[in-house]
Design a protein around this motif. Sequence first.
Motif, PDB file in Angstrom:
ATOM      1  N   VAL A 174       1.037  -1.370  -0.586  1.00 37.53           N
ATOM      2  CA  VAL A 174       0.034   0.380   0.098  1.00 37.53           C
ATOM      3  C   VAL A 174       0.512   1.061  -0.022  1.00 37.53           C
ATOM      4  O   VAL A 174       0.700   2.532  -0.827  1.00 37.53           O
ATOM      5  CB  VAL A 174      -0.555   0.124   1.436  1.00 37.53           C
ATOM      6  CG1 VAL A 174      -1.950   1.294   1.120  1.00 37.53           C
ATOM      7  CG2 VAL A 174      -2.299  -0.711   1.007  1.00 37.53           C
ATOM      8  N   ALA A 175       1.710   1.308   1.016  1.00 37.03           N
ATOM      9  CA  ALA A 175       2.872   2.504   0.655  1.00 37.03           C
ATOM     10  C   ALA A 175       3.541   2.296  -0.185  1.00 37.03           C
ATOM     11  O   ALA A 175       3.171   3.687  -0.725  1.00 37.03           O
ATOM     12  CB  ALA A 175       3.547   2.297   1.674  1.00 37.03           C
ATOM     13  N   LEU A 176       4.198   1.461  -1.184  1.00 38.72           N
ATOM     14  CA  LEU A 176       5.155   1.708  -2.523  1.00 38.72           C
ATOM     15  C   LEU A 176       3.677   2.281  -3.241  1.00 38.72           C
ATOM     16  O   LEU A 176       4.338   2.655  -4.559  1.00 38.72           O
ATOM     17  CB  LEU A 176       5.572   1.016  -2.289  1.00 38.72           C
ATOM     18  CG  LEU A 176       6.857   0.419  -1.152  1.00 38.72           C
ATOM     19  CD1 LEU A 176       7.480  -1.059  -1.736  1.00 38.72           C
ATOM     20  CD2 LEU A 176       7.652   1.938  -1.992  1.00 38.72           C
ATOM     21  N   TYR A 177       3.239   1.603  -3.368  1.00 43.17           N
ATOM     22  CA  TYR A 177       1.940   1.977  -4.617  1.00 43.17           C
ATOM     23  C   TYR A 177       1.726   3.463  -4.807  1.00 43.17           C
ATOM     24  O   TYR A 177       1.322   4.128  -5.500  1.00 43.17           O
ATOM     25  CB  TYR A 177       0.493   0.697  -4.131  1.00 43.17           C
ATOM     26  CG  TYR A 177      -0.628   1.204  -5.282  1.00 43.17           C
ATOM     27  CD1 TYR A 177      -0.316   0.808  -6.318  1.00 43.17           C
ATOM     28  CD2 TYR A 177      -1.432   2.483  -5.424  1.00 43.17           C
ATOM     29  CE1 TYR A 177      -1.601   0.413  -7.698  1.00 43.17           C
ATOM     30  CE2 TYR A 177      -2.870   2.382  -6.583  1.00 43.17           C
ATOM     31  CZ  TYR A 177      -2.614   1.565  -6.754  1.00 43.17           C
ATOM     32  OH  TYR A 177      -3.097   2.041  -8.286  1.00 43.17           O
ATOM     33  N   ALA A 178       1.199   3.922  -3.414  1.00 43.95           N
ATOM     34  CA  ALA A 178       0.781   5.187  -3.413  1.00 43.95           C
ATOM     35  C   ALA A 178       1.627   6.454  -4.431  1.00 43.95           C
ATOM     36  O   ALA A 178       0.607   6.940  -5.461  1.00 43.95           O
ATOM     37  CB  ALA A 178       0.931   5.842  -2.522  1.00 43.95           C
ATOM     38  N   TYR A 179       2.510   6.122  -4.211  1.00 40.53           N
ATOM     39  CA  TYR A 179       3.863   6.905  -5.347  1.00 40.53           C
ATOM     40  C   TYR A 179       3.863   6.682  -6.964  1.00 40.53           C
ATOM     41  O   TYR A 179       3.904   6.962  -7.811  1.00 40.53           O
ATOM     42  CB  TYR A 179       5.168   8.042  -4.921  1.00 40.53           C
ATOM     43  CG  TYR A 179       3.861   9.186  -4.125  1.00 40.53           C
ATOM     44  CD1 TYR A 179       3.911  10.154  -4.810  1.00 40.53           C
ATOM     45  CD2 TYR A 179       4.490   9.156  -2.382  1.00 40.53           C
ATOM     46  CE1 TYR A 179       3.467  11.245  -3.689  1.00 40.53           C
ATOM     47  CE2 TYR A 179       3.921  10.359  -1.777  1.00 40.53           C
ATOM     48  CZ  TYR A 179       3.200  11.450  -2.903  1.00 40.53           C
ATOM     49  OH  TYR A 179       2.716  12.389  -1.602  1.00 40.53           O
TER      50      TYR A 179
END
Length: 203
Positions: free
Chosen positions: A161-166
């Motif tokens: 989720v964290a890495l997907y965001a940007y």
Amino acid sequence: MITIYGMTNSGNCYKPRLLMAKLGRPFRHVEVNSDDRGTRSKEFAAKNPNAMVPLMEFEDGRLLAESNAMLLHLGEGTRFIPQDSYERALAYQWLFFEQYSHEPYIAVRRALLTFPNRKADATPERLEATMERGNKALLVMEMRLSEASFFAGETLSVADVALYAYTHVAAEGGFDLSAYPAVTDWLGRVESDPGHVPMDWLP
């Protein structure tokens, strides 16, 4: 109901919204924008002296800043925090990677090129540096995703989720994701996971 203060077009602010959507948890969104100095208002600074979004406010008035801390809190006891201790440590590892080696380059280069108030900072030197370091981060991700479906194993976690965001908007910063096929395939897996919503989604 939990309240999330944030900017709709910020990847960091998108992270808790995305996880809340995947968890099916209701929340209230309050737009607080750094462009109009809303994050520096007296009212907001009283809630977060660091004057940054996102900021999460719980029903009892307690506050939590930092997007990845929010992911860890929201993910506790759910499928998004691995039960295996090593895989859980891997999720933490990639959360730290995202904030230290990924977000400062991929997110910042996108902001320099797309946010009007950042254009003055978009010097050739800074654009070159963020491109170089951003591609290094994408290559590290490519290597990991060439051997695993997700960052902390074979199921989606808070790290994804964290890495997907940007990463999913990296092209807005000039990054060519076609050079990273494993990353591209992973983006599709994240998007096909139940409850997925786009960055501009609001409850």
